[in-house]
Design an enzyme around this catalytic site. Structure first.
Site, PDB file in Angstrom:
ATOM      1  N   ASP A   1       5.235 -12.011  27.826  1.00 40.72           N
ATOM      2  CA  ASP A   1       5.837 -12.483  29.077  1.00 40.72           C
ATOM      3  C   ASP A   1       5.451 -11.610  30.262  1.00 40.72           C
ATOM      4  OD1 ASP A   1       7.501 -14.049  30.740  1.00 40.72           O
ATOM      5  OD2 ASP A   1       9.148 -12.629  30.505  1.00 40.72           O
TER       6      ASP A   1
ATOM      7  N   ARG B   1       3.263   4.110  39.439  1.00 42.60           N
ATOM      8  CA  ARG B   1       3.342   5.526  39.806  1.00 42.60           C
ATOM      9  C   ARG B   1       2.134   6.272  39.254  1.00 42.60           C
ATOM     10  NH1 ARG B   1       7.241   9.886  36.997  1.00 42.60           N
ATOM     11  NH2 ARG B   1       7.206  11.540  38.555  1.00 42.60           N
TER      12      ARG B   1
ATOM     13  N   HIS C   1       1.941 -14.493  39.611  1.00 48.30           N
ATOM     14  CA  HIS C   1       2.587 -14.264  40.914  1.00 48.30           C
ATOM     15  C   HIS C   1       2.713 -12.781  41.244  1.00 48.30           C
ATOM     16  CE1 HIS C   1       6.246 -13.616  38.493  1.00 48.30           C
ATOM     17  NE2 HIS C   1       6.721 -12.980  39.543  1.00 48.30           N
ATOM     18  N   TYR C   2       2.595 -11.920  40.234  1.00 50.23           N
ATOM     19  CA  TYR C   2       2.665 -10.482  40.495  1.00 50.23           C
ATOM     20  C   TYR C   2       1.529 -10.021  41.400  1.00 50.23           C
ATOM     21  CZ  TYR C   2       6.054  -7.185  38.778  1.00 50.23           C
ATOM     22  OH  TYR C   2       7.148  -6.381  38.671  1.00 50.23           O
ATOM     23  N   LEU C   3       0.384 -10.693  41.300  1.00 47.61           N
ATOM     24  CA  LEU C   3      -0.763 -10.304  42.121  1.00 47.61           C
ATOM     25  C   LEU C   3      -0.552 -10.669  43.581  1.00 47.61           C
ATOM     26  CD1 LEU C   3      -3.762 -11.136  39.770  1.00 47.61           C
ATOM     27  CD2 LEU C   3      -2.313  -9.113  39.876  1.00 47.61           C
ATOM     28  N   GLY C   4       0.474 -11.481  43.850  1.00 45.34           N
ATOM     29  CA  GLY C   4       0.816 -11.804  45.229  1.00 45.34           C
ATOM     30  C   GLY C   4       1.859 -10.871  45.821  1.00 45.34           C
TER      31      GLY C   4
ATOM     32  N   HIS D   1       1.130  -9.594  33.889  1.00 45.67           N
ATOM     33  CA  HIS D   1       1.483  -8.878  35.122  1.00 45.67           C
ATOM     34  C   HIS D   1       1.017  -7.418  35.109  1.00 45.67           C
ATOM     35  CE1 HIS D   1       3.735 -12.409  35.838  1.00 45.67           C
ATOM     36  NE2 HIS D   1       4.887 -12.036  35.327  1.00 45.67           N
TER      37      HIS D   1
END
Length: 715
Positions: free
Chosen positions: A187, A295, A129-132, A192
């Site tokens: 995890d 960053r 879901h991080y890619l969303g 992610h």
């Protein structure tokens, strides 16, 4: 109950209440509940779908099955869908899988193999879901739209470091069962943060809309990642975690968890673009704030003579230069893209991102927000909403392919194995952590900046620091023994001292190195910590070599190159690989490779006596490539000989035993429990080189020193 769950669904915050009520009502009418336990249940579901299509006069486009179940249930469900619930020919099938996708490389391979029995690769959508997340999803478009600005600076000459960070204030309470099995690296970092790193580091395809090109470029980047060592990571665990595990999993009071809840990992890449640039991945629970960001900090070569008070603050070249993809929460509390004003004004898509001009009195990474061009999404979208939309449109670049998944596990599994028995640093949690989890880079290694407070140490467990280096005798020669890391550190220091004395005496240091796995840790230690080593005055020779091309991974010279030579500055003409590959053939007697190497040694090494020879010991007592009952090399006058190994590749070239014994000093490195039996045997036998070649190592006018770790010595 299902109706109650659906009724409580929320609409997006910007949806008007009236419109929301209509949407929820429509959704409730379309929702049906089926209990799917047996093959018959899936057959019934398939029949009802087809009946409904006929009643409505519709042609089926395709089906989506979302697996919101534990991975152990995947195979059974996949089998039922494949056999009983596939759509008719012409319609597509898409199955959506939630992580975890395995626990390590082996389990991921097994899971992938099981799913491959039922689904094609194009039918599977593994959700991260991080890619969303909007800031993450915009990395590639941002790089593409700003090529003119980024092409000259998106590389090792201009980027100082890259930080990819996800911090959480919550702990693992209520999730102890999952967390105890997976920990923070599995995890968060393995999936992610690694996927985010791929978007930053991959070469940009000419067409970022090509899913296939994006996925191939990501895979190429995986191949460029340098192997992680145990020293590439720092790990921690918040103090209350073990007691939470004891309570939730009903463990005994003396149970002690080694699961990390915090990790910082240093990653480097072997690529022309990113060589030498540190990528820092960090995540943890029970930290001081909830925030996620990427960053990219640029090097600053400017020196400004004008005083800071008189400078044009907005465009000062002496201020930090950075690009930040702000994932959410934290000070800004929303997704954003920030670019330092002294870099460039970025090109952003007007319809979906807007510039934020009313800067609150916030500071981000040491600079006021007014020092950045700041952009936020016109409309914030939920990550899952974006990914589900991509599933409908068959876009796979925001999903994890099988090849991608296995490449990631192949990269992370060695690190996970190496730290599996390492006690993590304890930290109190929240704001009380202070600087306890701060870490720093030293070459290719990470370490915590502050020593661990005594009150957090687990005194019931002995660590390598509890033991002192043992110095004694073995086979009437000097013995140095310690835990592996301390032993290799001592060996490297002793080797540097020998080198310094040799250079002071004759202006040169001639070092002959053995192959095999044991010296690799020494090579890495020398490369990372011994910057005063007189490499420019050092000649490197090989004790032995396998009869393979020098570029072959089996080659001892190749190992020496990969782990040492590419990291230090030894003059090219001071390198002396064994001539095993002559006239386009390997180790043929007529080519006289051994004679050529002996002549080269005689021409460059005074009295043909090396300053130092480093040896190892095989479990059968062999050393160099001198094997028990060898027909050559254990005696005679030849300096270099060809021998036969009992294991492939069989042919070898090696220094002979009499020639090794001409060295000024010989160090023998012995590591690991697997060597304890031969060490015990050698402690009892005399000089019997025909049986155990290592027993014949007795420098005629030099010194012999044994370096053994505790496991080899004590078992």
């Amino acid at each position: 109950m299902m109706f109650e769950v659906l009724k409580n669904l929320a609409c997006p915050p910007d949806e008007h209440p009236t419109r929301c009520a209509v949407l929820k009502d429509q959704f409730l009418k379309l929702s049906q509940y089926y209990q799917l336990r047996t093959a018959e249940n899936y057959t019934v579901l398939n029949r009802e779908i087809e009946t409904l299509l006929e009643q409505e006069g519709l042609e089926e486009a395709g089906r989506i099955f979302y697996f919101s179940v534990p991975p152990f249930a995947y195979a059974e469900i996949a089998g039922h869908i494949n056999s009983s619930c596939r759509p008719r020919p012409g319609a597509w099938l898409r199955v959506v899988l939630e992580k975890p996708f395995g626990h390590d490389l082996e389990s991921a391979q097994q899971l992938a193999a099981e799913l491959r029995n039922f689904f094609k690769e194009e039918e599977m959508y593994r959700v991260d879901h991080y890619l969303g997340k909007q800031a993450v999803a915009h990395i590639l478009p941002f790089r593409d739209q700003n090529r003119q600005f980024l092409d000259p600076i998106w590389n090792r000459h201009h980027v100082e470091r890259v930080e990819i960070v996800l911090k959480e204030t919550v702990d693992a309470k209520g999730r102890a069962s999952f967390y105890e099995q997976y920990g923070v690296i599995r995890d968060v970092l393995q999936n992610h943060l690694t996927e985010v790193m791929m978007y930053l580091a991959m070469e940009l395809p000419a067409n970022i809309s090509s899913t296939e090109d994006v996925l191939q470029h990501k895979l190429q980047t995986f191949k460029s990642l340098q192997e992680l060592e145990k020293t590439s990571a720092v790990i921690g665990q918040y103090q209350a975690y073990t007691s939470q595990v004891q309570e939730e999993l009903q463990k005994a009071q003396n149970y002690f968890s080694m699961t990390p809840t915090f990790a910082g990992v240093l990653i480097h890449m072997d690529s022309l673009r990113w060589e030498g640039v540190p990528f820092i991945l960090a995540s943890g629970k029970a930290l001081d704030e909830r925030v996620g960001y990427i960053r990219v900090l640029f090097k600053n070569r400017a020196y400004c003579t004008q005083s800071e008070a008189l400078r044009d603050a907005e465009h000062s070249q002496c201020k930090a230069k950075q690009i930040i993809f702000y994932i959410g929460h934290g000070e800004l509390n929303s997704p954003a893209v920030l670019v330092s004003r002294n870099l460039f004004r970025p090109i952003m898509p007007e319809g979906s991102w807007r510039e934020v001009t009313d800067h609150p009195q916030l500071h981000l990474f040491g600079q006021p927000l007014s020092d950045y061009y700041v952009y936020s999404p016109v409309k914030e979208r939920d990550a899952y909403a974006m990914l589900i939309s991509s599933i409908y449109h068959a876009r796979k670049d925001f999903f994890i392919t099988t090849e991608n998944l296995l490449a990631s596990w192949e990269f992370w599994t060695p690190l996970l194995d190496s730290i599996s028995h390492q006690a993590p640093r304890l930290y109190p949690g929240g704001r009380e952590n202070q600087h306890l989890l701060d870490f720093e880079m030293l070459g290719q290694e990470l370490s915590f900046t502050l020593a661990e407070p005594v009150e957090f140490l687990d005194t019931s467990k002995q660590t390598p620091d509890d033991y002192q280096t043992i110095q004694a005798k073995f086979r009437n020669s000097s013995l140095v023994s310690a835990w592996p890391e301390e032993l290799v550190s001592q060996l490297a220091s002793d080797l540097e001292a020998v080198a310094a004395r040799a250079v002071a005496r004759s202006g040169e240091f001639h070092l002959a190195l053995s192959g095999g796995s044991s010296p690799v840790v020494l090579f890495q230690r020398l490369a990372k910590h011994h910057y005063g080593f007189p490499w420019k005055r050092t000649h490197l020779w090989l004790v032995d070599e396998r009869c393979v091309p020098l570029s072959d991974p089996e080659s001892n010279f190749c190992s020496l190159h990969d782990h040492l030579l590419q990291h230090v500055r030894v003059p090219y003409f001071n390198l002396h690989p064994m001539p095993v590959h002559l006239n386009r053939r390997l180790c043929v007697e007529e080519d006289q490779g051994p004679e050529l190497y002996a002549e080269e040694i005689a021409a460059l090494v005074t009295n043909a006596s090396f300053d130092l020879v480093l040896l190892g010991v095989g479990t059968d007592g062999h050393t160099a490539s001198l094997f028990p009952h060898s027909s050559s090399g254990l005696g005679g006058s030849q300096a270099v000989v060809l021998t036969e190994s009992p294991i492939k590749p069989h042919q070898r070239m090696t220094l002979s035993l009499p020639f090794i014994n001409k060295a000024r000093q010989v160090f023998v490195l012995v590591l690991g429990k697997g060597k304890h039996e031969i060490v015990t045997l050698l402690s009892r036998v005399g000089n019997k080189p025909k049986k155990w070649p290592i027993s014949g190592v007795r420098p005629s006018s030099g010194q012999l020193v044994w370096y053994m770790d505790y496991e080899a010595l004590l078992g």
